[in-house]
Write a protein that holds these residues in place. Structure first.
Motif, PDB file in Angstrom:
ATOM      1  N   LYS A  82       0.934  -1.371   0.038  1.00 22.87           N
ATOM      2  CA  LYS A  82      -0.002   0.194  -0.059  1.00 22.87           C
ATOM      3  C   LYS A  82       1.051   1.222  -0.145  1.00 22.87           C
ATOM      4  O   LYS A  82       1.906   1.270   0.552  1.00 22.87           O
ATOM      5  CB  LYS A  82      -0.937   0.069   1.315  1.00 22.87           C
ATOM      6  CG  LYS A  82      -1.928  -1.033   1.104  1.00 22.87           C
ATOM      7  CD  LYS A  82      -3.108  -0.823   2.105  1.00 22.87           C
ATOM      8  CE  LYS A  82      -4.104  -1.971   1.867  1.00 22.87           C
ATOM      9  NZ  LYS A  82      -5.081  -1.867   2.735  1.00 22.87           N
ATOM     10  N   PHE A  84       1.333   4.794   1.063  1.00 26.14           N
ATOM     11  CA  PHE A  84       0.941   5.759   2.115  1.00 26.14           C
ATOM     12  C   PHE A  84       1.292   7.181   1.638  1.00 26.14           C
ATOM     13  O   PHE A  84       2.507   7.125   1.235  1.00 26.14           O
ATOM     14  CB  PHE A  84       1.775   5.652   3.560  1.00 26.14           C
ATOM     15  CG  PHE A  84       1.253   4.686   4.329  1.00 26.14           C
ATOM     16  CD1 PHE A  84       0.130   4.937   5.606  1.00 26.14           C
ATOM     17  CD2 PHE A  84       1.071   3.245   3.989  1.00 26.14           C
ATOM     18  CE1 PHE A  84      -0.569   4.094   6.241  1.00 26.14           C
ATOM     19  CE2 PHE A  84       0.409   2.366   4.884  1.00 26.14           C
ATOM     20  CZ  PHE A  84      -0.266   2.681   6.085  1.00 26.14           C
ATOM     21  N   LYS A 109      -1.766  15.539  -3.392  1.00 27.12           N
ATOM     22  CA  LYS A 109      -2.400  14.515  -3.284  1.00 27.12           C
ATOM     23  C   LYS A 109      -3.334  14.079  -4.692  1.00 27.12           C
ATOM     24  O   LYS A 109      -3.147  13.128  -5.273  1.00 27.12           O
ATOM     25  CB  LYS A 109      -3.314  13.985  -2.023  1.00 27.12           C
ATOM     26  CG  LYS A 109      -2.561  13.852  -0.922  1.00 27.12           C
ATOM     27  CD  LYS A 109      -3.517  13.816   0.289  1.00 27.12           C
ATOM     28  CE  LYS A 109      -4.791  13.515   0.124  1.00 27.12           C
ATOM     29  NZ  LYS A 109      -5.727  13.363   1.204  1.00 27.12           N
ATOM     30  N   GLN A 116      -3.111   5.477  -1.231  1.00 27.38           N
ATOM     31  CA  GLN A 116      -4.156   4.569  -0.785  1.00 27.38           C
ATOM     32  C   GLN A 116      -4.392   4.862   0.678  1.00 27.38           C
ATOM     33  O   GLN A 116      -5.811   4.756   1.156  1.00 27.38           O
ATOM     34  CB  GLN A 116      -3.609   3.128  -0.558  1.00 27.38           C
ATOM     35  CG  GLN A 116      -3.515   2.534  -2.148  1.00 27.38           C
ATOM     36  CD  GLN A 116      -2.882   1.557  -2.472  1.00 27.38           C
ATOM     37  OE1 GLN A 116      -1.576   1.281  -2.001  1.00 27.38           O
ATOM     38  NE2 GLN A 116      -3.203   0.234  -2.974  1.00 27.38           N
ATOM     39  N   LEU A 117      -3.518   5.423   1.182  1.00 22.82           N
ATOM     40  CA  LEU A 117      -3.795   5.582   2.796  1.00 22.82           C
ATOM     41  C   LEU A 117      -3.051   7.073   3.367  1.00 22.82           C
ATOM     42  O   LEU A 117      -2.100   7.277   2.527  1.00 22.82           O
ATOM     43  CB  LEU A 117      -3.069   4.695   3.628  1.00 22.82           C
ATOM     44  CG  LEU A 117      -3.898   3.269   3.609  1.00 22.82           C
ATOM     45  CD1 LEU A 117      -3.313   2.154   4.207  1.00 22.82           C
ATOM     46  CD2 LEU A 117      -5.197   3.411   4.266  1.00 22.82           C
ATOM     47  N   GLU A 118      -3.583   7.632   3.834  1.00 24.42           N
ATOM     48  CA  GLU A 118      -3.012   9.101   4.216  1.00 24.42           C
ATOM     49  C   GLU A 118      -2.884   9.234   5.881  1.00 24.42           C
ATOM     50  O   GLU A 118      -3.839   8.610   6.617  1.00 24.42           O
ATOM     51  CB  GLU A 118      -3.972  10.176   3.977  1.00 24.42           C
ATOM     52  CG  GLU A 118      -3.359  11.518   4.351  1.00 24.42           C
ATOM     53  CD  GLU A 118      -4.284  12.706   3.956  1.00 24.42           C
ATOM     54  OE1 GLU A 118      -3.989  13.717   4.612  1.00 24.42           O
ATOM     55  OE2 GLU A 118      -4.953  12.582   3.106  1.00 24.42           O
ATOM     56  N   LEU A 119      -1.674   9.740   6.173  1.00 20.92           N
ATOM     57  CA  LEU A 119      -1.370  10.003   7.785  1.00 20.92           C
ATOM     58  C   LEU A 119      -0.730  11.589   7.740  1.00 20.92           C
ATOM     59  O   LEU A 119      -0.110  12.025   6.994  1.00 20.92           O
ATOM     60  CB  LEU A 119       0.029   9.174   8.242  1.00 20.92           C
ATOM     61  CG  LEU A 119      -0.387   7.793   8.785  1.00 20.92           C
ATOM     62  CD1 LEU A 119       0.842   7.186   9.037  1.00 20.92           C
ATOM     63  CD2 LEU A 119      -1.505   7.713   9.831  1.00 20.92           C
ATOM     64  N   ILE A 132       1.612   2.337  10.778  1.00 20.57           N
ATOM     65  CA  ILE A 132       1.638   2.055   9.386  1.00 20.57           C
ATOM     66  C   ILE A 132       1.266   0.762   9.322  1.00 20.57           C
ATOM     67  O   ILE A 132       0.287   0.381   8.307  1.00 20.57           O
ATOM     68  CB  ILE A 132       3.152   2.143   8.948  1.00 20.57           C
ATOM     69  CG1 ILE A 132       3.445   3.710   8.844  1.00 20.57           C
ATOM     70  CG2 ILE A 132       3.109   1.747   7.340  1.00 20.57           C
ATOM     71  CD1 ILE A 132       2.580   4.387   8.035  1.00 20.57           C
ATOM     72  N   ARG A 135      -2.673   0.236   9.952  1.00 26.97           N
ATOM     73  CA  ARG A 135      -3.641   0.994   8.961  1.00 26.97           C
ATOM     74  C   ARG A 135      -3.501   0.145   7.666  1.00 26.97           C
ATOM     75  O   ARG A 135      -4.486   0.294   6.856  1.00 26.97           O
ATOM     76  CB  ARG A 135      -3.128   2.309   8.739  1.00 26.97           C
ATOM     77  CG  ARG A 135      -3.104   3.456   9.824  1.00 26.97           C
ATOM     78  CD  ARG A 135      -4.703   4.194   9.971  1.00 26.97           C
ATOM     79  NE  ARG A 135      -4.919   4.600   8.612  1.00 26.97           N
ATOM     80  CZ  ARG A 135      -4.856   6.035   8.411  1.00 26.97           C
ATOM     81  NH1 ARG A 135      -4.144   6.686   9.030  1.00 26.97           N
ATOM     82  NH2 ARG A 135      -5.403   6.471   7.364  1.00 26.97           N
ATOM     83  N   SER A 136      -2.732  -0.755   7.412  1.00 31.41           N
ATOM     84  CA  SER A 136      -2.391  -1.240   6.120  1.00 31.41           C
ATOM     85  C   SER A 136      -3.540  -2.544   6.092  1.00 31.41           C
ATOM     86  O   SER A 136      -4.015  -3.122   5.070  1.00 31.41           O
ATOM     87  CB  SER A 136      -1.060  -1.817   6.073  1.00 31.41           C
ATOM     88  OG  SER A 136      -0.290  -0.740   5.947  1.00 31.41           O
ATOM     89  N   CYS A 137      -3.851  -3.044   7.126  1.00 34.26           N
ATOM     90  CA  CYS A 137      -4.629  -4.431   7.568  1.00 34.26           C
ATOM     91  C   CYS A 137      -6.102  -3.973   7.086  1.00 34.26           C
ATOM     92  O   CYS A 137      -6.569  -2.981   7.219  1.00 34.26           O
ATOM     93  CB  CYS A 137      -4.439  -5.015   8.514  1.00 34.26           C
ATOM     94  SG  CYS A 137      -2.785  -5.677   8.821  1.00 34.26           S
TER      95      CYS A 137
END
Length: 137
Positions: A82, A84, A109, A116-119, A132, A135-137
């Motif tokens: 993924k 991030f 972005k 796929q994911l943001e922090l 990290i 959040r990936s699962c």
């Protein structure tokens, strides 16, 4: 083209390097910085780099945007990855610097299709490896 809200432009190399990370997996991470009213590539972390190498590339006193390609194995033993997006704005930053970073983030972005994911992190603990991974699962 500059962002109307912040006057920030995105350098074409940012888009090209992100596409290489996404399609070819040439990099584990890319760190971007704002320089002369433009977002530019600051550092490229090769595929053999670790998450520790990535976090070490983020300065303690300046904002950065970064993408990190996280590889993991699912509970079903499948290899996945993924991408991030991390908006790094340390607590020690001046308010103006935080505002410039925040106002350009959404455009950056949008230009990086495939995140796929943001922090958003102001302290290293907010983007620890455990966060990290969770959040990936």
């Amino acid at each position: 083209m500059a962002n109307a809200a912040s006057g920030m432009a995105i350098d074409d190399a940012c888009k090209m390097k992100f596409l290489e990370l996404k399609a070819k997996r040439n990099y584990r991470f890319i760190v971007f910085k704002i320089h002369d009213q433009q977002v530019v590539v600051e550092e490229l972390g090769g595929p053999g780099k670790s998450y520790k190498d990535f976090t070490a590339a983020l300065p303690a006193d300046e904002c950065r945007y970064a993408v990190f390609n996280f590889d993991f194995t699912t509970n079903e033993n499948c290899q996945k990855s993924k991408i991030f997006f991390i908006a790094w704005a340390p607590d020690a930053l001046r308010v103006r610097s935080k505002m410039v970073c925040a106002s350009s983030k959404d455009r950056f972005k949008r230009e990086s299709d495939g995140i796929q994911l943001e922090l958003q992190a102001t302290d290293p603990s907010e983007m620890s490896f455990d966060i990290i991974k969770a959040r990936s699962c």
